[in-house]
Motif scaffolding. Structure first.
Motif, PDB file in Angstrom:
ATOM      1  N   GLY A   1       0.863  -1.179   0.000  1.00 39.47           N
ATOM      2  CA  GLY A   1       0.000   0.000   0.000  1.00 39.47           C
ATOM      3  C   GLY A   1       0.897   1.226   0.000  1.00 39.47           C
ATOM      4  O   GLY A   1       0.959   1.964   0.978  1.00 39.47           O
ATOM      5  N   GLU A   2       1.644   1.407  -1.115  1.00 32.59           N
ATOM      6  CA  GLU A   2       2.655   2.473  -1.145  1.00 32.59           C
ATOM      7  C   GLU A   2       2.203   3.599  -2.059  1.00 32.59           C
ATOM      8  O   GLU A   2       1.731   3.365  -3.167  1.00 32.59           O
ATOM      9  N   HIS A   3       2.372   4.832  -1.585  1.00 27.41           N
ATOM     10  CA  HIS A   3       1.914   6.032  -2.316  1.00 27.41           C
ATOM     11  C   HIS A   3       0.399   5.998  -2.521  1.00 27.41           C
ATOM     12  O   HIS A   3      -0.102   6.411  -3.560  1.00 27.41           O
ATOM     13  N   THR A   4      -0.293   5.476  -1.539  1.00 28.43           N
ATOM     14  CA  THR A   4      -1.758   5.440  -1.596  1.00 28.43           C
ATOM     15  C   THR A   4      -2.376   6.335  -0.530  1.00 28.43           C
ATOM     16  O   THR A   4      -3.516   6.766  -0.681  1.00 28.43           O
ATOM     17  N   ASP A   5      -1.629   6.620   0.545  1.00 28.41           N
ATOM     18  CA  ASP A   5      -2.252   7.305   1.696  1.00 28.41           C
ATOM     19  C   ASP A   5      -2.738   8.709   1.338  1.00 28.41           C
ATOM     20  O   ASP A   5      -3.820   9.110   1.756  1.00 28.41           O
TER      21      ASP A   5
ATOM     22  N   PHE B   1      -5.462   2.735   0.938  1.00 26.20           N
ATOM     23  CA  PHE B   1      -5.183   1.771   2.005  1.00 26.20           C
ATOM     24  C   PHE B   1      -3.682   1.548   2.162  1.00 26.20           C
ATOM     25  O   PHE B   1      -2.952   1.537   1.173  1.00 26.20           O
ATOM     26  N   VAL B   2      -3.265   1.346   3.408  1.00 24.90           N
ATOM     27  CA  VAL B   2      -1.861   1.045   3.709  1.00 24.90           C
ATOM     28  C   VAL B   2      -1.808  -0.086   4.726  1.00 24.90           C
ATOM     29  O   VAL B   2      -2.798  -0.356   5.416  1.00 24.90           O
ATOM     30  N   PHE B   3      -0.627  -0.735   4.828  1.00 19.71           N
ATOM     31  CA  PHE B   3      -0.518  -1.908   5.700  1.00 19.71           C
ATOM     32  C   PHE B   3       0.819  -1.906   6.457  1.00 19.71           C
ATOM     33  O   PHE B   3       1.666  -2.789   6.258  1.00 19.71           O
TER      34      PHE B   3
ATOM     35  N   GLU C   1       2.429   9.113 -18.882  1.00 20.09           N
ATOM     36  CA  GLU C   1       3.063   9.132 -17.557  1.00 20.09           C
ATOM     37  C   GLU C   1       2.016   9.282 -16.447  1.00 20.09           C
ATOM     38  O   GLU C   1       2.047   8.554 -15.447  1.00 20.09           O
ATOM     39  N   THR C   2       1.099  10.204 -16.619  1.00 23.00           N
ATOM     40  CA  THR C   2       0.046  10.412 -15.618  1.00 23.00           C
ATOM     41  C   THR C   2      -0.798   9.147 -15.473  1.00 23.00           C
ATOM     42  O   THR C   2      -1.171   8.765 -14.365  1.00 23.00           O
ATOM     43  N   PHE C   3      -1.056   8.493 -16.609  1.00 23.88           N
ATOM     44  CA  PHE C   3      -1.803   7.234 -16.589  1.00 23.88           C
ATOM     45  C   PHE C   3      -1.084   6.182 -15.741  1.00 23.88           C
ATOM     46  O   PHE C   3      -1.691   5.512 -14.897  1.00 23.88           O
ATOM     47  N   ARG C   4       0.229   6.056 -15.972  1.00 17.05           N
ATOM     48  CA  ARG C   4       0.991   5.045 -15.222  1.00 17.05           C
ATOM     49  C   ARG C   4       1.020   5.359 -13.726  1.00 17.05           C
ATOM     50  O   ARG C   4       0.871   4.468 -12.890  1.00 17.05           O
ATOM     51  N   ARG C   5       1.200   6.623 -13.389  1.00 15.79           N
ATOM     52  CA  ARG C   5       1.202   7.012 -11.964  1.00 15.79           C
ATOM     53  C   ARG C   5      -0.131   6.634 -11.318  1.00 15.79           C
ATOM     54  O   ARG C   5      -0.175   6.019 -10.261  1.00 15.79           O
ATOM     55  N   ALA C   6      -1.222   7.031 -11.974  1.00  8.86           N
ATOM     56  CA  ALA C   6      -2.548   6.811 -11.387  1.00  8.86           C
ATOM     57  C   ALA C   6      -2.878   5.325 -11.338  1.00  8.86           C
ATOM     58  O   ALA C   6      -3.448   4.844 -10.351  1.00  8.86           O
ATOM     59  N   SER C   7      -2.498   4.585 -12.393  1.00 10.05           N
ATOM     60  CA  SER C   7      -2.853   3.161 -12.395  1.00 10.05           C
ATOM     61  C   SER C   7      -2.086   2.418 -11.300  1.00 10.05           C
ATOM     62  O   SER C   7      -2.594   1.456 -10.730  1.00 10.05           O
ATOM     63  N   HIS C   8      -0.882   2.887 -10.968  1.00  3.55           N
ATOM     64  CA  HIS C   8      -0.192   2.287  -9.818  1.00  3.55           C
ATOM     65  C   HIS C   8      -1.048   2.408  -8.557  1.00  3.55           C
ATOM     66  O   HIS C   8      -1.295   1.425  -7.853  1.00  3.55           O
ATOM     67  N   VAL C   9      -1.506   3.611  -8.278  1.00  6.59           N
ATOM     68  CA  VAL C   9      -2.234   3.865  -7.025  1.00  6.59           C
ATOM     69  C   VAL C   9      -3.526   3.053  -6.978  1.00  6.59           C
ATOM     70  O   VAL C   9      -3.849   2.427  -5.955  1.00  6.59           O
ATOM     71  N   VAL C  10      -4.238   3.035  -8.107  1.00  4.80           N
ATOM     72  CA  VAL C  10      -5.519   2.312  -8.167  1.00  4.80           C
ATOM     73  C   VAL C  10      -5.298   0.814  -7.920  1.00  4.80           C
ATOM     74  O   VAL C  10      -5.967   0.197  -7.082  1.00  4.80           O
ATOM     75  N   ALA C  11      -4.311   0.231  -8.606  1.00  6.52           N
ATOM     76  CA  ALA C  11      -4.048  -1.206  -8.440  1.00  6.52           C
ATOM     77  C   ALA C  11      -3.460  -1.501  -7.058  1.00  6.52           C
ATOM     78  O   ALA C  11      -3.723  -2.554  -6.467  1.00  6.52           O
ATOM     79  N   GLU C  12      -2.686  -0.579  -6.536  1.00  6.80           N
ATOM     80  CA  GLU C  12      -2.037  -0.789  -5.232  1.00  6.80           C
ATOM     81  C   GLU C  12      -3.072  -0.841  -4.104  1.00  6.80           C
ATOM     82  O   GLU C  12      -2.927  -1.623  -3.164  1.00  6.80           O
ATOM     83  N   ASN C  13      -4.096  -0.031  -4.193  1.00  3.14           N
ATOM     84  CA  ASN C  13      -5.171  -0.100  -3.195  1.00  3.14           C
ATOM     85  C   ASN C  13      -5.791  -1.484  -3.175  1.00  3.14           C
ATOM     86  O   ASN C  13      -6.039  -2.064  -2.118  1.00  3.14           O
ATOM     87  N   ASP C  14      -6.022  -2.000  -4.365  1.00  6.08           N
ATOM     88  CA  ASP C  14      -6.609  -3.324  -4.492  1.00  6.08           C
ATOM     89  C   ASP C  14      -5.665  -4.391  -3.918  1.00  6.08           C
ATOM     90  O   ASP C  14      -6.076  -5.268  -3.157  1.00  6.08           O
ATOM     91  N   ARG C  15      -4.379  -4.263  -4.256  1.00  4.30           N
ATOM     92  CA  ARG C  15      -3.391  -5.230  -3.741  1.00  4.30           C
ATOM     93  C   ARG C  15      -3.326  -5.190  -2.219  1.00  4.30           C
ATOM     94  O   ARG C  15      -3.198  -6.226  -1.568  1.00  4.30           O
ATOM     95  N   CYS C  16      -3.426  -4.007  -1.667  1.00  2.00           N
ATOM     96  CA  CYS C  16      -3.314  -3.854  -0.216  1.00  2.00           C
ATOM     97  C   CYS C  16      -4.454  -4.601   0.488  1.00  2.00           C
ATOM     98  O   CYS C  16      -4.228  -5.340   1.451  1.00  2.00           O
ATOM     99  N   LEU C  17      -5.661  -4.437  -0.019  1.00  2.00           N
ATOM    100  CA  LEU C  17      -6.817  -5.123   0.573  1.00  2.00           C
ATOM    101  C   LEU C  17      -6.698  -6.634   0.404  1.00  2.00           C
ATOM    102  O   LEU C  17      -6.962  -7.398   1.333  1.00  2.00           O
ATOM    103  N   GLN C  18      -6.253  -7.046  -0.789  1.00  2.00           N
ATOM    104  CA  GLN C  18      -6.066  -8.485  -1.026  1.00  2.00           C
ATOM    105  C   GLN C  18      -5.001  -9.057  -0.105  1.00  2.00           C
ATOM    106  O   GLN C  18      -5.122 -10.165   0.400  1.00  2.00           O
ATOM    107  N   PHE C  19      -3.947  -8.280   0.110  1.00  4.41           N
ATOM    108  CA  PHE C  19      -2.832  -8.719   0.958  1.00  4.41           C
ATOM    109  C   PHE C  19      -3.334  -9.017   2.373  1.00  4.41           C
ATOM    110  O   PHE C  19      -2.982 -10.043   2.963  1.00  4.41           O
TER     111      PHE C  19
END
Ligand code: ADP
Ligand code: MG
Length: 415
Positions: A45-49, A54-56, A280-298
């Protein structure tokens, strides 16, 4: 909720004794208040706060301790790590222009805490600040010193606040006094951490939920890359601004969206197909969106003791931080690769804001010593080649590794 309502009072330990000893040596008297607040490692959950995601994180057994004694006049604050004393009649009222002096973290958190509880600062005190969190190493020595400072005031003025509110005060200190536009993760875990637990934090509702980390078959291993890159100032706020820019683009079609927390990958894909968002903006934002999901799954995988699946999410997080968010370094990437080759390593990723710092690994307990020794040995060889072709401003220390022991958040020592 299963959350602490007030700051724990605990028996003195080694760190407490150490702070008392330094205080006696420095000021020739004994402190009456000794408090501590930990650094942290973030599992995922990095660069999501700062986008209300979500962060862990886990609070570490490395911490900042403040020993303090009220006096009738004037202030002396000594930092063992910086080996400097701030000695003044009145504490600075405003952050200093330009470079951020070390005492900004202390004075800022103290002032903001006292303002929030509507109490004047003590009319004078002597204080020692010391820490076992490496400074600038990605384990948040900054939140540790802020939260310890606020907690020292909590005791000195005799008014407590809910731990998460104290975290918000300390975040404000980091914004205003350290000029770092951080999210809430570091201060939240330093205030609300719990021994033997990690904390899944929803940064929108600010509701922490504690997840047991007591498993007797895994370890959390931290490997410090020992490399500090220069010229990364501003990279954090650049990333933060890019996230905000993505929000504004998506908002045009989805007015209810206020943060990347509300955004889906489909919304980003649409914007991309319509030519509304640059790559570039797309890649930055897609990281955050997917990372939130990964954090909850984790969190779910950890609760189910599915270490392999949890670890896979960590590798995915790392790849996204490297390729989409672009906050990793060649040294950190090398450590993650090395970890991945080791039997018994389930997952590894960069932890913290990036541009250096540490790697966090989820490892089989019976293999953690072997993973640690092999990765450190191989990484040390790699570092020799880095040093040989060192770019200007690259600072290289001795790489180190240690196990994270999930620990309590801020506490007060019974003196
Ligand atoms: P990190 O939080 O990753 O350790 P930061 O750059 O955010 O790195 O914060 C490090 C800064 O916090 C230090 O440069 C110093 O100004 C301050 N700091 C932390 N601990 C102490 C301490 N014990 N004494 C003085 N300053 C400290
Ligand atoms: Mg910090």
């Amino acid at each position: 909720g299963d959350k602490p309502e007030s700051t724990k009072v605990v028996a003195p330990d080694g760190a407490c004794e150490e702070a008392i000893a330094v205080f006696k040596d420095k000021f020739k008297s004994a402190p009456t208040i000794v408090v501590a607040a930990p650094g942290r490692v973030n599992m995922i959950g990095e660069h999501t706060d700062y986008q209300e995601g979500f962060v862990f994180p886990i609070a570490l057994d490395r911490k900042c301790v403040i020993a303090l004694a009220p006096t009738s006049k004037g202030y002396r604050i000594y930092s063992r790590e910086v080996k400097d004393t701030l000695q003044v009649d009145t504490l600075p009222e405003q952050p200093q222009d330009g470079d951020v002096p070390w005492w900004s973290y202390v004075v800022g958190a103290m002032r903001i805490y006292c303002d929030a509880v509507k109490k004047p600062l003590p009319e004078g005190f002597d204080a020692v600040v010391l820490t076992t969190v490496p400074l600038g190493g990605g384990l948040s020595s900054s939140a540790a010193v802020e939260v310890a400072s606020a907690t020292a005031m909590e005791v000195a003025v005799g008014v407590s606040m809910a731990p998460m509110e104290k975290a918000v005060c300390c975040q404000k200190a980091e914004h205003e006094w350290a000029k770092m536009p951080c999210g809430l993760m570091d201060q939240a875990i330093s205030c609300c951490g719990r021994a033997k637990h990690a904390m899944l934090l929803d940064c929108r509702s600010k509701q922490p939920s504690l997840v047991p980390m007591e498993a007797d078959d895994i370890d959390v291993l931290i490997i410090d890359s020992a490399v500090r890159h220069a010229l990364v100032d501003g990279a954090y706020s650049t990333r933060k601004n890019q996230c905000q820019k993505a929000v504004e683009i998506v908002q045009k079609k989805h007015p209810k969206v206020t943060m990347l927390r509300d955004v889906t990958l489909a919304m980003l894909e649409d914007a991309k197909a319509a030519g509304e968002i640059d790559d570039e903006t797309f890649r930055r934002a897609s990281h955050v969106v997917a990372e939130n999901d990964r954090c909850l799954q984790f969190a779910d995988k950890l609760k189910a003791k599915d270490w392999k699946a949890a670890g896979t999410l960590m590798y995915e997080s790392h790849a996204s931080l490297r390729d989409n968010f672009e906050v990793s370094t060649p040294e950190i990437d090398r450590i993650v690769e090395l970890a991945r080759e080791q039997p018994g390593a389930y997952g590894a990723r960069i932890t913290g804001g990036g541009f250096g710092g540490c790697v966090v690994c989820l490892v089989d307990k019976t293999k953690s010593d072997a993973v640690k020794d092999t990765v450190l040995a191989e990484y040390s060889k790699f570092l020799e080649t880095v040093k040989a072709s060192a770019e200007a401003g690259l600072k290289v220390d001795e790489p180190r590794a240690f196990l994270a022991e999930p620990s309590d958040g801020a506490h007060i020592y019974k003196t």
